[in-house]
Motif scaffolding. Sequence first.
Motif, PDB file in Angstrom:
ATOM      1  N   SER A  10       0.842  -1.200   0.000  1.00  0.00           N
ATOM      2  CA  SER A  10       0.000   0.000   0.000  1.00  0.00           C
ATOM      3  C   SER A  10       0.876   1.247   0.000  1.00  0.00           C
ATOM      4  O   SER A  10       0.556   2.242  -0.670  1.00  0.00           O
ATOM      5  N   GLN A  26      -7.162   0.507  -0.473  1.00  0.00           N
ATOM      6  CA  GLN A  26      -7.418  -0.773   0.182  1.00  0.00           C
ATOM      7  C   GLN A  26      -8.648  -0.668   1.094  1.00  0.00           C
ATOM      8  O   GLN A  26      -9.488  -1.554   1.119  1.00  0.00           O
ATOM      9  N   ASP A  48      -5.519  -1.404  -4.958  1.00  0.00           N
ATOM     10  CA  ASP A  48      -4.991  -2.075  -3.772  1.00  0.00           C
ATOM     11  C   ASP A  48      -5.975  -3.138  -3.294  1.00  0.00           C
ATOM     12  O   ASP A  48      -6.958  -2.828  -2.626  1.00  0.00           O
ATOM     13  N   GLU A  49      -5.715  -4.363  -3.620  1.00  0.00           N
ATOM     14  CA  GLU A  49      -6.579  -5.497  -3.270  1.00  0.00           C
ATOM     15  C   GLU A  49      -8.053  -5.175  -3.505  1.00  0.00           C
ATOM     16  O   GLU A  49      -8.873  -5.283  -2.599  1.00  0.00           O
TER      17      GLU A  49
END
Lengths: 261, 278
Positions: free
Chosen positions: A46, A82, A158-159
């Motif tokens: 991140s 995220q 991010d994910e």
Amino acid sequence: MTSTLALEMLDVEARHDRLLALARVDLTVREGEFVCVLGPTGCGKSTLLDLAAGLKPAHGGQIRCHGKPLLGLNRHASYMFQHDALLPWRTALDNVSLPLQLRGLDKRHANQQAAQWLRRVGLTDVPDHYPHQLSGGMRKRVALAQALIHNASLLLMDEPFAALDAQTRQAMQQLLLELWGERRKSVLFVTHDLDEAITLADRVLVFNAGPASRCIEDIRIPLPRPRDTLSLRKDPESAALYQRLWHALGHLPPTPTNDRG
Amino acid sequence: MSWTTLWLLRAALLLAMLSLWSWLAADDDLAFFVGHPHAVLQQLWRWLSTGNGSLELYWRDHLLTTLNFPGTLYPHLLITLTETILAFLLGLASGLAVGLWLGLTPTLARVLSPFIKAANAVPRVVLAPLLVMWLGLGIASKVALGITLVFFAVFFNVYQGVREVSPALLANVRLLGANRWQLVRIVYLPAALGWVFSSLNTVIGLAFVGVVVGEYLGSTRGIGYLILQAEATFDVNTVLAGIIVLTCCALLFDVLLAGLERRLSAWRQQSDDEPGRR
Ligand SMILES: Nc1ncnc2c1ncn2[C@@H]1O[C@H](COP(=O)(O)OP(=O)(O)OP(=O)(O)O)[C@@H](O)[C@H]1O
Ligand SMILES: [Mg+2]
């Protein structure tokens, strides 16, 4: 300097107070390239995206975007965080149309486009819901629609699909690949899911455990496109890639009895 | 518990309290202190139906018009309500503006912080004589006292609201292309208004208290003034009647603003939602 690099990091270092999160990171994302980042939790993925977005200054080295040194916010980037960053006082629709409204598009047209995008990410019933009324996965998809409608040349994710069920995740992956195929964005995509990385990426970067984490492997994924997760599961080449990535992450190679045949 | 039982129980409780009051008031010595429900009602009725109910409206020294009402209470009530609403609106606007401003300029906030704390620590009631000396016995001094209460409550919460905006939200909206002014409009202002909207009720309560105390400490009109006069002649029934009028007004504000609050805070998570979500 070649101008075909969407993002370039040279010898970059990042700190959180006294913690050295990233050390000597070298990384490139070519124009139109899909790059996945894998690494153990807490290794600084991140942080890496924050650097690329210009939200955090690098403490050493250089970051370039489309050939120019990155100073301050990265105006070419669209960042899907995220943890979701939707405005709690705006409805799903208003959150998605925000980038267009900021660009000066009138509200009616912005909302029309936003409604289309909500439909594309599979949310037709909830345009008037506030974020707290949506499930975690729905919020992720609203955030995805927001990042995509922004239409920047570099997508930082991010994910993004971590909170989704397997089916929805696959649908979202396909959607992302479609759009990426249409518009040839450059993508830097963080994930913990090896299958996801293999399905999506042109290249996978593997980071080692922090602190002072850096990119230890740069693995090309030469599988033909379009790919789809289900058939890749049976593909021996993809199984070999899976093993390589698993290895790179520092795990033991999977035993032959592993269910990935 | 069904709706009917609930209201029956409430009515019974009210009746019991009134009975207790009447029973205490039957004793003449006690009645001097606690008044008598019947006498209080009579006083309320007198206020509503008899006496001089004229209200002269001036702009500077120029008589604009004279309103005539059927009872003494109306002009006083009108004055008190006007003062309350003015104190509410002006205190709200100034608290919001200053809270946003200081929230967005941390250096200035750091410089001013001890002064603001000191100003807030001053017991507001002692300002009343000062305000009367500066602004006279008219409504301006009452509004000013109400504002001093409202302003700080709004200011502190708006300031806090602005400082606590999640950095991720800010980062996201900035990356989506917002300039500084858009950031204020889209992120800071709604974050600050969130608190304001969910506590309009408390805030108008503060305005009301400030105004009535101001009237009580020195005025020529208003409900606080009626109470002050009655107190001077030990007329406990009239004091109680005044208190009842004030309570009714407070309840009225409460009902009006509760609806507004609900509408304006629709985006907020209701507290009875499942606790698993943020
Ligand atoms: N704001 C912060 N202040 C201090 N330390 C931080 C901060 N943000 C992250 N860190 C630290 O930096 C390191 C990297 O964090 P980062 O969030 O980038 O990890 P990550 O690779 O994204 O992990 P995950 O896969 O769990 O999301 C961690 O050790 C974390 O504790
Ligand atoms: Mg992370």
